[in-house]
Scaffold this active site. Structure first.
Site, PDB file in Angstrom:
ATOM      1  N   CYS A  77       0.838  -1.207   0.000  1.00  0.00           N
ATOM      2  CA  CYS A  77       0.000   0.000   0.000  1.00  0.00           C
ATOM      3  C   CYS A  77       0.866   1.248   0.000  1.00  0.00           C
ATOM      4  O   CYS A  77       1.804   1.366   0.802  1.00  0.00           O
ATOM      5  CB  CYS A  77      -0.910   0.005   1.221  1.00  0.00           C
ATOM      6  SG  CYS A  77      -1.930   1.490   1.353  1.00  0.00           S
ATOM      7  N   CYS A  83       0.269   6.206   7.467  1.00  0.00           N
ATOM      8  CA  CYS A  83      -1.083   5.800   7.836  1.00  0.00           C
ATOM      9  C   CYS A  83      -1.042   4.870   9.040  1.00  0.00           C
ATOM     10  O   CYS A  83      -0.276   3.897   9.073  1.00  0.00           O
ATOM     11  CB  CYS A  83      -1.762   5.101   6.662  1.00  0.00           C
ATOM     12  SG  CYS A  83      -3.410   4.455   7.046  1.00  0.00           S
ATOM     13  N   GLU A 314     -27.019  -6.854  26.652  1.00  0.00           N
ATOM     14  CA  GLU A 314     -26.174  -5.928  25.897  1.00  0.00           C
ATOM     15  C   GLU A 314     -26.370  -4.519  26.464  1.00  0.00           C
ATOM     16  O   GLU A 314     -27.480  -4.139  26.826  1.00  0.00           O
ATOM     17  CB  GLU A 314     -26.551  -5.963  24.414  1.00  0.00           C
ATOM     18  CG  GLU A 314     -26.067  -4.811  23.567  1.00  0.00           C
ATOM     19  CD  GLU A 314     -24.554  -4.665  23.544  1.00  0.00           C
ATOM     20  OE1 GLU A 314     -24.074  -3.521  23.570  1.00  0.00           O
ATOM     21  OE2 GLU A 314     -23.848  -5.696  23.510  1.00  0.00           O
ATOM     22  N   CYS A 388     -11.322 -10.084  20.991  1.00  0.00           N
ATOM     23  CA  CYS A 388     -10.444  -9.509  19.969  1.00  0.00           C
ATOM     24  C   CYS A 388      -9.155  -8.994  20.594  1.00  0.00           C
ATOM     25  O   CYS A 388      -8.424  -8.233  19.962  1.00  0.00           O
ATOM     26  CB  CYS A 388     -11.164  -8.386  19.211  1.00  0.00           C
ATOM     27  SG  CYS A 388     -11.658  -7.002  20.258  1.00  0.00           S
TER      28      CYS A 388
END
Length: 430
Positions: A77, A83, A314, A388
């Site tokens: 990229c 970035c 939630e 995650c």
């Protein structure tokens, strides 16, 4: 990587990078303390400027690459480097995969843990990311649109992104043009775009107050770009649909769900499928009930409800509303009880879970410290964790194991290419 030393700045040292840290930074040593150097790889010999402290050590900036390690490749990229979206495009793919797969067992080992069975890492390739958050700023007569530099407020203007689905990549240029006609000088915006099964769903958040001309421009843009939905939120206000041409839909199990504007969903369809498959595979045929904690808008709730009674909790009101709306339209909805509940402040207690068969929990990156403490005291025979963040997962896993659970299996899933983020599914049994 810069190859010429810059003048000035902080103290400079010359080091050889030994390994990569959990975020993908090169890791060396300075004065007996760890030194983290972004954009470097194992084997690199670099001149480093010390810029501050981090995690009991130092953080630095590579000012000159003196010799390359053996795993460096040309990043694909043109935005890579400034970035902040990717950290490891310059890392050879096999070496990258080996490093990524090791993140989970290393995090567990630091907590004195080991999975009885560690499955091979599953990988989602670049170009599959269906949800993106971009920042925008009108500066110097033009609109910058892209990602921030790492640990910086400076915005890098991008023209494409190798991580995104083709539909999201194609949106970048016209979106910049739209914001160029809406934002005033020095105004900023945050754009969340989802490539749903029925078209793009875009939320723009900005303190800019829309006038009638702005609204007409937004509506024309939605039609020209064939968006499913375009919403706007000013400050902390609830998102307002400016153009709703059709409902943006994601399918969870066999149920169509319309997520709230900007709502969290798994970043890739392939990653979502892998996570759901591993969760369902761990549940015995004799199970009848499940609790889905940090349920979002139903990623796991609806697949679970195809054969179980499910309690879904939630914290987001909008996510619970989306889940409940989908449940009302589906025959499986009768098996679902949904509740808005802040599980950090009001975790589901052990007595509430008593007699249940399965708990699934999928917390944010900060983990589920408070909820796991309650889970560790419960009599639920099977707990399935989705995470995650291997570091906070390992912390929570330690609590479950200390409470009498065994970590029977774990599967790492890389749906965040070229980064230090790693998804995983882990199974705990009493």
């Amino acid at each position: 990587m810069r190859r010429r030393a810059r003048q000035g700045g902080g103290r400079q040292v010359e080091v050889v990078v030994q390994s990569l840290g959990a975020k993908g930074d090169g890791l060396s040593e300075c004065e007996g303390r760890p030194l983290f150097v972004p954009m470097t790889l194992p084997g690199d010999r670099v001149s480093v400027r010390i810029t501050g402290e981090r995690s009991g050590g130092f953080k630095g900036e590579a000012v000159e690459l003196l010799a390359e390690g053996g795993a460096r490749v040309e990043p694909p990229c043109p935005h890579f480097g400034p970035c902040g979206g990717c950290a490891l495009q310059h890392f050879e793919d096999t070496a990258y995969a080996d490093w990524k797969a090791a993140l989970l067992p290393q995090a567990l080992a630091r907590r004195g843990l080991q999975a009885e069975r560690l499955h091979p890492m599953l990988r989602v390739p670049p170009g599959r990311r269906r949800r993106v958050v971009l920042s925008a700023e009108r500066k110097g007569g033009a609109v910058l649109l892209g990602y921030h530099e790492r640990e910086s407020h400076r915005l890098v203007d991008i023209h494409d992104c190798l991580l995104l689905t083709p539909a999201l990549t194609a949106l970048i240029a016209p979106l910049r043009g739209l914001l160029d006609g809406v934002l005033d000088p020095r105004e900023e915006a945050r754009v969340t775009a989802l490539d749903s099964e029925t078209g793009l769903d875009v939320l723009i958040e900005s303190r800019h107050r829309l006038d009638m001309e702005d609204r007409e421009r937004l509506a024309d843009f939605a039609a020209g770009a064939d968006l499913a939905r375009l919403s706007w939120s000013a400050g902390r206000e609830e998102a307002e649909p400016v153009a709703l041409r059709r409902s943006p839909v994601l399918t969870f199990g066999a149920t169509a769900v319309v997520p709230p504007p900007g709502g969290f969903v798994q970043p890739t369809a392939e990653g979502q499928q892998a996570l759901v498959e591993r969760v369902l595979a761990a549940i015995p045929a004799t199970a009848e009930t499940a609790a889905d904690l940090f349920a979002g808008c139903g990623t796991f709730t609806f697949p679970l409800a195809e054969r179980l009674q499910v309690y879904a909790a939630e914290g987001s009101e909008a996510a619970v509303a989306a889940l409940s709306a989908a449940a009302r339209q589906d025959a499986r909805g009768a098996r679902i009880t949904a509740e808005q509940r802040d599980l950090a402040r009001f975790p589901v207690q052990a007595d509430e879970l008593s007699g249940g068969d399965v708990v699934v929990f999928d917390p944010p990156r900060t983990g589920a410290r408070e909820q796991v403490r309650a889970l560790a005291q419960s009599d639920v025979p099977l707990v399935i964790a989705v995470s995650c963040n291997p570091t906070t997962f390992a912390r929570d896993a330690r609590s479950l194991v200390d409470g009498g659970y065994r970590l029977t299996e774990a599967t790492p899933i890389d749906q965040f290419p070229w980064s230090g983020h790693l998804e995983l599914v882990a199974v705990f049994a009493r």
